[in-house]
Design an enzyme around this catalytic site. Structure first.
Site, mmCIF file in Angstrom:
data_model
loop_
_atom_site.group_PDB
_atom_site.id
_atom_site.type_symbol
_atom_site.label_atom_id
_atom_site.label_comp_id
_atom_site.label_asym_id
_atom_site.label_seq_id
_atom_site.Cartn_x
_atom_site.Cartn_y
_atom_site.Cartn_z
ATOM 1 C CG HIS A 95 -15.773 -30.239 25.750
ATOM 2 N ND1 HIS A 95 -16.110 -31.469 25.219
ATOM 3 C CD2 HIS A 95 -16.220 -30.268 27.034
ATOM 4 C CE1 HIS A 95 -16.749 -32.197 26.122
ATOM 5 N NE2 HIS A 95 -16.812 -31.491 27.250
ATOM 6 C CG HIS A 114 -13.002 -33.659 28.843
ATOM 7 N ND1 HIS A 114 -12.803 -32.321 29.131
ATOM 8 C CD2 HIS A 114 -14.315 -33.893 29.108
ATOM 9 C CE1 HIS A 114 -13.926 -31.776 29.543
ATOM 10 N NE2 HIS A 114 -14.865 -32.712 29.531
ATOM 11 N NE ARG A 153 -17.219 -21.126 32.631
ATOM 12 C CZ ARG A 153 -17.531 -22.393 32.386
ATOM 13 N NH1 ARG A 153 -16.994 -23.364 33.113
ATOM 14 N NH2 ARG A 153 -18.360 -22.698 31.410
ATOM 15 C CG ASP A 174 -18.669 -34.488 28.223
ATOM 16 O OD1 ASP A 174 -17.556 -34.305 28.756
ATOM 17 O OD2 ASP A 174 -19.536 -33.589 28.136
#
Length: 284
Positions: A220, A164, A230, A166
């Protein structure tokens, strides 16, 4: 006095070519990040029923997100969970005798200070009107996203976060040392290696539009690690809904539009196509 080492030429070059860069010597104490990670872990360690069914520490009930309920294939599914916290919510947090409100407010103040300087430096290089970044801390549509990426099954094609761009002006990311963030460059996915002292900055769609396409909002994704979780904390700098996005120069690559219009169009595109079409909808 805080020391903020910025090699402007390198930062601008990275924003143009990669849409990503990392900064060190930003002046945020290590303890602020450590405190924030403790509070983040406490949130995610709550039972699932509590996260989806209760208002935690004054968070709105819809602040908790998990996966992608609208996914129709593995390629659209995110194997993660998140808490979405707008700046306007922070003052409404309950005083529940823990450090959550104090820690979040401190973190936002620190990260907003750093973000203010980055926005001003980048904006000055492409003649962006300074009104867009007069007071980052007062942009109540901006938000924190606390992320937890679950261990993936080895060989699985499920993402921690699907590819996607941002929608923000900028996104400032603090992450643990597990890794998994990747950006797309020349049709190849490239790993963004974590650095314990660095904040990772990426250009969002709004800054690409304001810069007339000089800065790049790149796709990204996050690949969830094997056999471990994570954690990350992302700060998304967003304008108010009625703010008009326009490059002050000629020729203009993109027509003038409001942030509300952009968000609504993106939501329609996701429903209809499964992905955000983005700035190509707003070309002149």
């Amino acid at each position: 006095m805080y020391i903020f080492v910025v090699v402007v030429k390198q930062m601008v070059a990275a924003a143009k070519e990669w849409g990503f860069f990392q900064i060190v010597n930003h002046g945020i104490p290590k303890e602020v990040f450590e405190m924030m990670l403790v509070e983040e872990k406490k949130l995610f360690d709550r039972p699932f029923s509590s996260k989806v069914g209760e208002s935690i520490s004054g968070l709105s009930k819809n602040s908790y997100r998990w996966g992608n309920p609208n996914a129709s294939s593995p390629a659209q599914y995110s194997f993660s969970e998140a808490f979405h916290i707008t700046l306007s919510e922070i003052t409404k947090f309950s005083d529940d005798r823990n450090n959550f409100r104090t820690t979040v407010d401190l973190y936002v103040q620190e990260i907003a200070r750093v973000t203010q300087l980055i926005c001003e430096v980048l904006g000055k290089q492409v003649n962006v009107n300074s009104k867009y970044f007069e007071n980052i801390y007062e942009l109540k549509n901006s938000f924190l996203r606390l992320n937890k990426y679950h261990p993936r099954v080895f060989g699985s094609e499920v993402f921690g976060l699907v590819p996607h761009t941002d929608t923000s002006f900028l996104t400032i990311l603090f992450q643990d040392q597990i890794g998994g963030l990747e950006l797309k460059k020349n049709e190849q996915w490239i790993s963004v290696k974590p650095c314990s002292e660095a904040l990772t900055v990426n250009i969002g769609d709004m800054f690409q539009a304001l810069s007339n396409g000089v800065y790049q909002s790149v796709r990204h994704r996050v690949i969830s690690p094997v056999n471990m979780e994570r954690l990350s904390i992302a700060f998304f700098v967003c304008p108010n809904l009625e703010t008009e996005i326009e490059y002050f120069g000629h020729p203009k690559k993109y027509r003038r539009f409001s942030f509300r219009e952009y968000k609504e169009q993106s939501e329609r595109d996701v429903k209809e196509t499964g992905d955000k079409v983005g700035l190509s909808r707003f070309l002149n």
